[in-house]
Design an enzyme around this catalytic site. Structure first.
Site, PDB file in Angstrom:
ATOM      1  N   ARG A 101      78.855  54.120  20.388  1.00 16.43           N
ATOM      2  CA  ARG A 101      77.487  54.139  21.228  1.00 16.43           C
ATOM      3  C   ARG A 101      78.227  53.919  22.621  1.00 16.43           C
ATOM      4  O   ARG A 101      77.292  54.843  24.027  1.00 16.43           O
ATOM      5  CB  ARG A 101      76.508  53.172  20.760  1.00 16.43           C
ATOM      6  CG  ARG A 101      75.481  52.876  20.959  1.00 16.43           C
ATOM      7  CD  ARG A 101      74.234  52.101  20.961  1.00 16.43           C
ATOM      8  NE  ARG A 101      74.120  50.748  21.445  1.00 16.43           N
ATOM      9  CZ  ARG A 101      74.217  49.810  20.804  1.00 16.43           C
ATOM     10  NH1 ARG A 101      73.847  49.771  19.214  1.00 16.43           N
ATOM     11  NH2 ARG A 101      74.352  48.534  21.263  1.00 16.43           N
ATOM     12  N   LYS A 102      78.656  53.039  23.296  1.00 12.19           N
ATOM     13  CA  LYS A 102      79.223  53.205  24.586  1.00 12.19           C
ATOM     14  C   LYS A 102      79.674  54.094  25.372  1.00 12.19           C
ATOM     15  O   LYS A 102      79.176  54.630  26.153  1.00 12.19           O
ATOM     16  CB  LYS A 102      80.163  52.130  24.719  1.00 12.19           C
ATOM     17  CG  LYS A 102      79.437  50.679  24.511  1.00 12.19           C
ATOM     18  CD  LYS A 102      78.288  50.332  24.804  1.00 12.19           C
ATOM     19  CE  LYS A 102      77.396  48.913  24.168  1.00 12.19           C
ATOM     20  NZ  LYS A 102      76.307  48.728  25.184  1.00 12.19           N
ATOM     21  N   ASP A 276      72.642  34.021  22.884  1.00  8.68           N
ATOM     22  CA  ASP A 276      73.081  33.790  23.543  1.00  8.68           C
ATOM     23  C   ASP A 276      71.902  32.467  24.441  1.00  8.68           C
ATOM     24  O   ASP A 276      72.118  31.271  25.158  1.00  8.68           O
ATOM     25  CB  ASP A 276      73.714  34.936  24.523  1.00  8.68           C
ATOM     26  CG  ASP A 276      74.778  34.110  25.281  1.00  8.68           C
ATOM     27  OD1 ASP A 276      75.383  32.855  25.116  1.00  8.68           O
ATOM     28  OD2 ASP A 276      74.937  34.920  25.997  1.00  8.68           O
ATOM     29  N   ARG A 478      78.095  46.137  27.178  1.00  7.58           N
ATOM     30  CA  ARG A 478      78.795  46.342  27.411  1.00  7.58           C
ATOM     31  C   ARG A 478      80.068  47.878  27.838  1.00  7.58           C
ATOM     32  O   ARG A 478      79.419  48.383  26.939  1.00  7.58           O
ATOM     33  CB  ARG A 478      79.617  45.405  26.357  1.00  7.58           C
ATOM     34  CG  ARG A 478      78.875  43.837  25.956  1.00  7.58           C
ATOM     35  CD  ARG A 478      78.747  43.356  25.028  1.00  7.58           C
ATOM     36  NE  ARG A 478      77.949  43.884  23.948  1.00  7.58           N
ATOM     37  CZ  ARG A 478      77.842  42.970  22.264  1.00  7.58           C
ATOM     38  NH1 ARG A 478      78.695  42.056  21.637  1.00  7.58           N
ATOM     39  NH2 ARG A 478      76.814  43.268  21.639  1.00  7.58           N
TER      40      ARG A 478
END
Length: 505
Positions: A101-102, A276, A478
């Site tokens: 996907r990135k 997170d 990311r």
């Protein structure tokens, strides 16, 4: 070290707002600044804002990444580049379930700025990119609209998909970026400009973005990070020694920000909870006052345990998504405050972490560029188990500790600090993470020369005002780094507060 820690705590505490929040504004980034300039040109909006963006992009440092230079050159001069090097340089070491996907996203980002042409291969690359995470869902729907239009195939996007995009954008809070996610907000508006450029949501969305334009003319990747930065900084202050009234004011702010499901989002006026932010919030509240925040802590415990996957690990956003080491380490260490209450979940998390460790003592990096971050969080978790479960993993934990200790010892630079990876120049965050990891493994300032040299390196980096500065290591999306300067103070103080005592739970 006491004086350095006190000055650091005072500097960080000076950021606390009257309502208890500790904001962490982000620096401008080339990607979002370039995309905003493309959008403003496309809808013929706000020439002064365009001029400020051009000024920012013209001043991109000569040592900026090749990706940043390609984007800025494309929007300023129309210069083209090749896509292959992006995949090789940026994603070479990105061994992650989101890698495909990135790759597609980066190609589309570059194509939007004109750095590369839209390619027919982008369409098949869209297959299988669906996600239950709000901003990923909106981004991928928007990219589908953009790619289909650029390839001359608008019919490949259904009316229901366009309506879904509009529906998501319609949830915008006036004047605020959607879910504080500037990148997703921009991509959605660029898609809207393809099929409904005069839609009222366009003006509303552009206005929200322009409110975020920084003084240097650029725009950051995240519009608001206050819940995340308050949880992390609050934890550092609670352990580093700060006025109790200030700690409780900050704790009350964090507790009030909890979402109905028990988790926290990373910023104000957002509804997507994540493991997170929740883990840091729980660790902070449990350190600050367990009794005062018991209702919030119990609700958060239910949220976190429900997020645990069958493999024992935790994902970032949605139960059932692939487990990640840093999220698992954060969640398990946060749940440790409750002792036996979550013993079984903690043991399964420990099993996952032990299996995920690589032979050299490292783990996947995920949301950071630094190898030491995941080591620290995993080691906090492995030492958070209640006594009834610690024995079951004792020998495996000892072996894991030995591997990670060996890695960190060998990776320490001559100046006492650590870099992202062995051989990299020392930076504040990596040094703080390394000290935190060693401290979690029982290494103490008074007895361990590696820890001592690490803390001396941090103190040598302290500015005249008591704070710390450093290069960014956090990434989003990311693996693109973003810079929130408050993190240097936060991780540095937390490291100094952890290296000379056992906090435990």
């Amino acid at each position: 070290m006491t004086l350095a820690k006190t000055r650091m705590a005072e500097h960080l505490a000076g950021r606390i707002r009257p309502d208890g929040g500790i904001p962490g504004p982000c620096a401008s980034r080339v990607l979002e600044s370039a995309l905003l300039l493309v959008l403003l040109r496309r809808v013929e909006s706000d020439l002064p804002a365009q001029a400020r963006l051009v000024r920012y992009l013209r001043n991109v440092p000569t040592d900026a990444s090749r990706f940043d230079r390609a984007l800025s050159d494309a929007v300023l001069t129309g210069k083209r580049t090749e896509a292959a090097w992006v995949h090789e340089e940026m994603l070479r070491d990105f061994d992650h379930f989101t890698a495909a996907r990135k790759r597609l996203q980066f190609d589309v980002f570059m194509a939007l700025t004109g750095a590369i042409p839209f390619d027919p291969q982008m369409w098949p690359d869209l297959i299988g990119t669906e996600s239950r995470v709000r901003w990923v869902s909106m981004s991928m729907t928007a990219i589908k609209v953009i790619v289909s239009s650029a390839l001359g195939r608008p019919g490949m996007v259904s009316e229901s998909e366009r309506a879904e995009l509009i529906e998501m954008l319609a949830s915008l809070v006036p004047g605020r970026v959607w879910e504080n996610h500037v990148t997703a907000h921009l991509i959605a508006l660029l898609a809207l400009s393809v099929f409904a450029p005069d839609h009222p949501l366009m003006a509303k969305g552009v206005d929200a973005l322009l409110r975020c334009q920084n003084g240097d003319g650029g725009i950051a990747s995240i519009a608001d990070l206050t819940y995340f930065t308050t949880g992390t900084a609050g934890l550092a202050l609670a352990r580093g020694g700060t006025d109790r009234e200030a700690i409780l004011r900050t704790g009350d702010y964090v507790a009030a920000a909890q979402l109905p499901g028990g988790g926290w989002s990373f910023g104000e006026n957002a509804v997507q909870a994540d493991v997170d932010t929740t883990s840091y919030a729980v660790s902070f509240l449990a350190t600050a006052d367990r009794f005062r925040y018991r209702v919030a802590l119990e609700s958060a415990g239910a949220y976190l345990t429900a997020m645990a996957n069958q493999d024992g690990g935790f994902p970032t956003y949605v139960h059932g998504d692939p487990s990640e080491v840093a999220m698992t380490g954060g969640a398990a260490s946060a749940l440790g405050w409750a002792g036996e209450t979550h013993a079984e979940v903690l043991e399964h998390a420990a099993d996952y972490l032990l299996a995920a460790q690589l032979d050299d003592g490292t783990f996947e990096r995920s949301w950071t560029l630094s190898e030491a971050n995941a080591i620290w969080r995993a080691m906090w978790a492995l030492h958070a188990l209640p006594p009834s479960r610690s024995g079951a993993i004792a020998s495996r934990r000892e072996s894991a500790v030995a591997r990670s200790t060996r890695f960190l010892t060998q990776a320490q630079n001559a100046d006492g600090g650590w870099g992202y990876r062995p051989g990299d120049a020392s930076d504040t965050a990596s040094t703080a993470y390394s000290v935190l990891a060693l401290s979690a493994m029982g290494r103490r300032l008074a007895r361990d020369p590696v820890v001592r040299r690490g803390t001396f390196h941090l103190m040598a980096r302290q500015d005249d005002d008591g704070g710390l500065s450093g290069i960014p290591d956090q990434v989003a999306p990311r693996p693109l780094p973003f810079d929130a300067p408050v993190f240097a103070d936060t991780w540095g103080l937390l490291a100094l507060a952890s290296c000379d005592r056992d906090w435990g739970w």
